[in-house]
Write a protein that holds these residues in place. Structure first.
Motif, mmCIF file in Angstrom:
data_model
loop_
_atom_site.group_PDB
_atom_site.id
_atom_site.type_symbol
_atom_site.label_atom_id
_atom_site.label_comp_id
_atom_site.label_asym_id
_atom_site.label_seq_id
_atom_site.Cartn_x
_atom_site.Cartn_y
_atom_site.Cartn_z
ATOM 1 N N ASP A 27 0.632 -1.321 -0.006
ATOM 2 C CA ASP A 27 0.126 -0.038 -0.067
ATOM 3 C C ASP A 27 0.819 1.355 -0.020
ATOM 4 O O ASP A 27 1.784 1.420 0.528
ATOM 5 N N VAL A 28 0.191 2.473 -0.746
ATOM 6 C CA VAL A 28 0.707 3.689 -0.574
ATOM 7 C C VAL A 28 -0.439 4.504 0.172
ATOM 8 O O VAL A 28 -1.379 4.529 -0.426
ATOM 9 N N VAL A 29 -0.268 4.917 1.273
ATOM 10 C CA VAL A 29 -1.029 5.447 2.057
ATOM 11 C C VAL A 29 -1.230 6.857 2.250
ATOM 12 O O VAL A 29 0.176 7.503 2.672
ATOM 13 N N LEU A 30 -2.221 7.720 1.972
ATOM 14 C CA LEU A 30 -2.141 9.211 2.552
ATOM 15 C C LEU A 30 -2.985 9.375 3.817
ATOM 16 O O LEU A 30 -3.979 8.782 3.872
ATOM 17 N N ASP A 31 -2.539 10.017 4.708
ATOM 18 C CA ASP A 31 -3.071 10.351 5.955
ATOM 19 C C ASP A 31 -3.757 11.914 5.890
ATOM 20 O O ASP A 31 -2.724 12.696 5.891
ATOM 21 N N LEU A 32 -4.834 12.162 6.087
ATOM 22 C CA LEU A 32 -5.269 13.605 5.773
ATOM 23 C C LEU A 32 -5.148 14.220 7.229
ATOM 24 O O LEU A 32 -5.777 13.673 8.253
ATOM 25 N N GLY A 33 -5.027 15.509 7.397
ATOM 26 C CA GLY A 33 -4.852 16.169 8.733
ATOM 27 C C GLY A 33 -4.044 15.299 9.517
ATOM 28 O O GLY A 33 -4.575 15.104 10.873
#
Ligand SMILES: C[S@@+](CC[C@H](N)C(=O)[O-])C[C@H]1O[C@@H](n2cnc3c(N)ncnc32)[C@H](O)[C@@H]1O
Length: 225
Positions: free
Chosen positions: A74-80
């Motif tokens: 996985d390539v994960v984006l964490d918002l805020g």
């Protein structure tokens, strides 16, 4: 966080709860600088305060990462992303993780913790994600969307849909509506996400105070054709 006071709140807890309550009423562009200012003050104490106000918060985050089945592909984006309470656990399991936040002081705390340059950090506004289409296989967020208006939340969901790869997963940790009116209902989360094109939307209670919201970015009709 305000629902998590115990019977004997100290001065720090009272102040943090008050700041969190004020923060939840700040919405809209003209007040955004005030959010940054509040988080600038809180940043050095944020983790310390969160661990005391929400003693099971890290377990809830582990549950979010488990439920999204974050893995080495996985390539994960964490918002805020703040100080990285979700970004760091996600980055340990993912191939790579990126945290985006608009408050430099919060990102600075995360930068101090991270090892080997992981995860990637981006200063930016989640309403307009500075990433190309189909960049991430999973997007996470925890206790940040509350500060946005309904229209802004929907804008964020459309942006999340855009940057997710096909069959990508979205997972959000938030407060249960039953614990405070500031938190949206399960039906609201469901409707916002479905209107933004997500499918398989599920809102599940976790312990007494959390909702775990999950959704999938399925192929649009245009992509199917
Ligand atoms: C309550 S903290 C949550 C941080 C982290 N997700 C956690 O679980 O500990 C909310 C964070 O969202 C960030 N934030 C609020 N509005 C934002 C926006 N429009 N774009 C980017 N970051 C934002 C704040 O700077 C803050 O770091």
């Amino acid at each position: 966080m305000n629902e998590l006071t115990n019977n004997k709140p100290g001065w720090w807890k009272r102040m943090t709860v008050r700041l969190a309550q004020i923060d939840q009423h700040i919405r809209g562009d003209c007040w955004r600088w005030l959010v940054r200012w509040l988080y600038k003050i809180m940043a050095p104490f944020y983790d310390w305060g969160a661990d005391r106000l929400m003693p099971d918060y890290r377990q809830a985050i582990a549950h979010l990462v488990d439920e999204l089945a974050v893995s080495a592909s996985d390539v994960v984006l964490d918002l805020g992303c703040g100080t990285g309470m979700v970004t760091l656990p996600a980055s340990k399991r993912a191939q790579f993780a990126v945290g985006i936040d608009m408050t430099p002081a919060m990102l600075h705390q995360l930068q101090k913790k991270q090892a080997n340059g992981r995860p990637g950090l981006v200063r930016g506004d989640v309403r307009c994600l500075p990433f190309s289409n189909n960049s991430f296989s999973a997007v996470t967020t925890s206790f940040m969307l509350l500060r946005l208006t309904t229209a802004e939340k929907q804008q964020v969901f459309r942006e999340v849909w855009r940057v997710l790869k096909k069959n990508g997963r979205f997972g959000c940790l938030t407060g249960r509506h039953e614990t405070g009116n500031a938190y949206p209902t399960a039906a609201e989360w469901q409707s916002w996400l479905e209107q933004s094109g997500f499918r398989n939307v599920a809102v599940a209670a976790y312990r007494d105070v959390y909702y775990l919201v999950k959704a999938n970015r399925v192929l649009s009709q245009h992509e199917k054709n």
